[in-house]
Scaffold this motif. Structure first.
Motif, PDB file in Angstrom:
ATOM      1  N   ILE A  62       0.840  -1.206   0.000  1.00 13.38           N
ATOM      2  CA  ILE A  62       0.000   0.000   0.000  1.00 13.38           C
ATOM      3  C   ILE A  62       0.875   1.256   0.000  1.00 13.38           C
ATOM      4  CG2 ILE A  62      -1.626   1.343   1.412  1.00 13.38           C
ATOM      5  CD1 ILE A  62      -3.071  -1.339   1.951  1.00 13.38           C
ATOM      6  N   GLU A  63       1.952   1.258   0.770  1.00 11.61           N
ATOM      7  CA  GLU A  63       2.873   2.412   0.759  1.00 11.61           C
ATOM      8  C   GLU A  63       3.494   2.579  -0.630  1.00 11.61           C
ATOM      9  OE1 GLU A  63       4.280   2.231   5.450  1.00 11.61           O
ATOM     10  OE2 GLU A  63       5.401   1.094   3.940  1.00 11.61           O
ATOM     11  N   GLN A  90     -10.731  -1.730   2.618  1.00 15.63           N
ATOM     12  CA  GLN A  90     -10.884  -0.275   2.625  1.00 15.63           C
ATOM     13  C   GLN A  90      -9.560   0.408   2.310  1.00 15.63           C
ATOM     14  OE1 GLN A  90     -12.712   1.437   6.094  1.00 15.63           O
ATOM     15  NE2 GLN A  90     -12.047   3.502   5.562  1.00 15.63           N
ATOM     16  N   ARG A  91      -8.470  -0.076   2.897  1.00 14.76           N
ATOM     17  CA  ARG A  91      -7.158   0.532   2.650  1.00 14.76           C
ATOM     18  C   ARG A  91      -6.760   0.385   1.179  1.00 14.76           C
ATOM     19  NH1 ARG A  91      -3.723  -2.492   6.634  1.00 14.76           N
ATOM     20  NH2 ARG A  91      -2.005  -1.403   5.639  1.00 14.76           N
ATOM     21  N   VAL A  92      -7.089  -0.758   0.586  1.00 12.03           N
ATOM     22  CA  VAL A  92      -6.795  -0.966  -0.837  1.00 12.03           C
ATOM     23  C   VAL A  92      -7.591   0.026  -1.689  1.00 12.03           C
ATOM     24  CG1 VAL A  92      -7.141  -2.591  -2.757  1.00 12.03           C
ATOM     25  CG2 VAL A  92      -6.029  -3.352  -0.642  1.00 12.03           C
ATOM     26  N   ARG A  93      -8.870   0.190  -1.384  1.00 13.54           N
ATOM     27  CA  ARG A  93      -9.700   1.157  -2.131  1.00 13.54           C
ATOM     28  C   ARG A  93      -9.165   2.578  -1.970  1.00 13.54           C
ATOM     29  NH1 ARG A  93     -13.761  -2.051  -0.113  1.00 13.54           N
ATOM     30  NH2 ARG A  93     -14.179  -0.631   1.598  1.00 13.54           N
ATOM     31  N   GLU A  94      -8.814   2.952  -0.743  1.00 10.33           N
ATOM     32  CA  GLU A  94      -8.360   4.319  -0.466  1.00 10.33           C
ATOM     33  C   GLU A  94      -7.077   4.668  -1.218  1.00 10.33           C
ATOM     34  OE1 GLU A  94      -8.131   4.477   3.790  1.00 10.33           O
ATOM     35  OE2 GLU A  94     -10.282   4.841   4.018  1.00 10.33           O
ATOM     36  N   PHE A  98      -6.473  -1.813  -7.516  1.00 13.16           N
ATOM     37  CA  PHE A  98      -7.456  -2.346  -8.460  1.00 13.16           C
ATOM     38  C   PHE A  98      -8.352  -3.380  -7.794  1.00 13.16           C
ATOM     39  CE2 PHE A  98      -8.923  -5.125 -11.885  1.00 13.16           C
ATOM     40  CZ  PHE A  98      -9.508  -4.178 -12.717  1.00 13.16           C
ATOM     41  N   THR A  99      -7.747  -4.314  -7.079  1.00 11.14           N
ATOM     42  CA  THR A  99      -8.504  -5.342  -6.364  1.00 11.14           C
ATOM     43  C   THR A  99      -7.613  -5.979  -5.302  1.00 11.14           C
ATOM     44  OG1 THR A  99     -10.052  -7.204  -6.660  1.00 11.14           O
ATOM     45  CG2 THR A  99      -7.977  -7.318  -7.884  1.00 11.14           C
TER      46      THR A  99
END
Length: 123
Positions: A62-63, A90-94, A98-99
């Motif tokens: 994510i970083e 949620q962190r992936v969406r934010e 992509f998925t």
């Protein structure tokens, strides 16, 4: 057009198996054991899609995606994780991921995600 897919995971066996799967689909695959190695090598400029673990030593997936966002890269990132943290989706969406796929998963699940990410490039 050669499709370039980067695989970033500190689990050598997962990374190597995923690279082999991608190559079997006719795409080019390059593996990296860390997000830092990926960013230093600068392949994000050419990658059509990235498959990245979230939990890695050093920089997380994510970083890394947040860093790519800062660099202006819109490359699709398919995140994978063996962790079942309820906040991950949620962190992936934010961060614009992509998925998110939860390990272990069947290879066809990853193939379908790659197909959707590459189709989104065409739009």
């Amino acid at each position: 057009m050669n499709i370039q897919i980067a695989v970033i995971d500190d689990d050598d066996s997962f990374r190597i198996a995923t690279e082999a799967l991608i190559r079997s689909l006719g795409y080019e695959a390059t593996g990296y054991a860390s997000a830092e190695a990926f960013l230093v090598d600068r392949p994000h400029q050419d990658a059509d899609c990235i498959i990245s673990d979230i939990q890695m030593t050093g920089m997380t997936g994510i970083e890394m995606k947040e860093r790519l966002n800062e660099l202006g890269s819109g490359v699709a990132v398919i995140f994978v994780s063996a962790h079942t943290d309820a906040t991950l989706p949620q962190r992936v969406r934010e961060c614009g991921g992509f998925t998110l796929l939860h390990k272990p998963f069947h290879g066809q699940i990853l193939i379908d995600a790659i197909d959707r990410a590459l189709a989104a490039l065409q739009e």
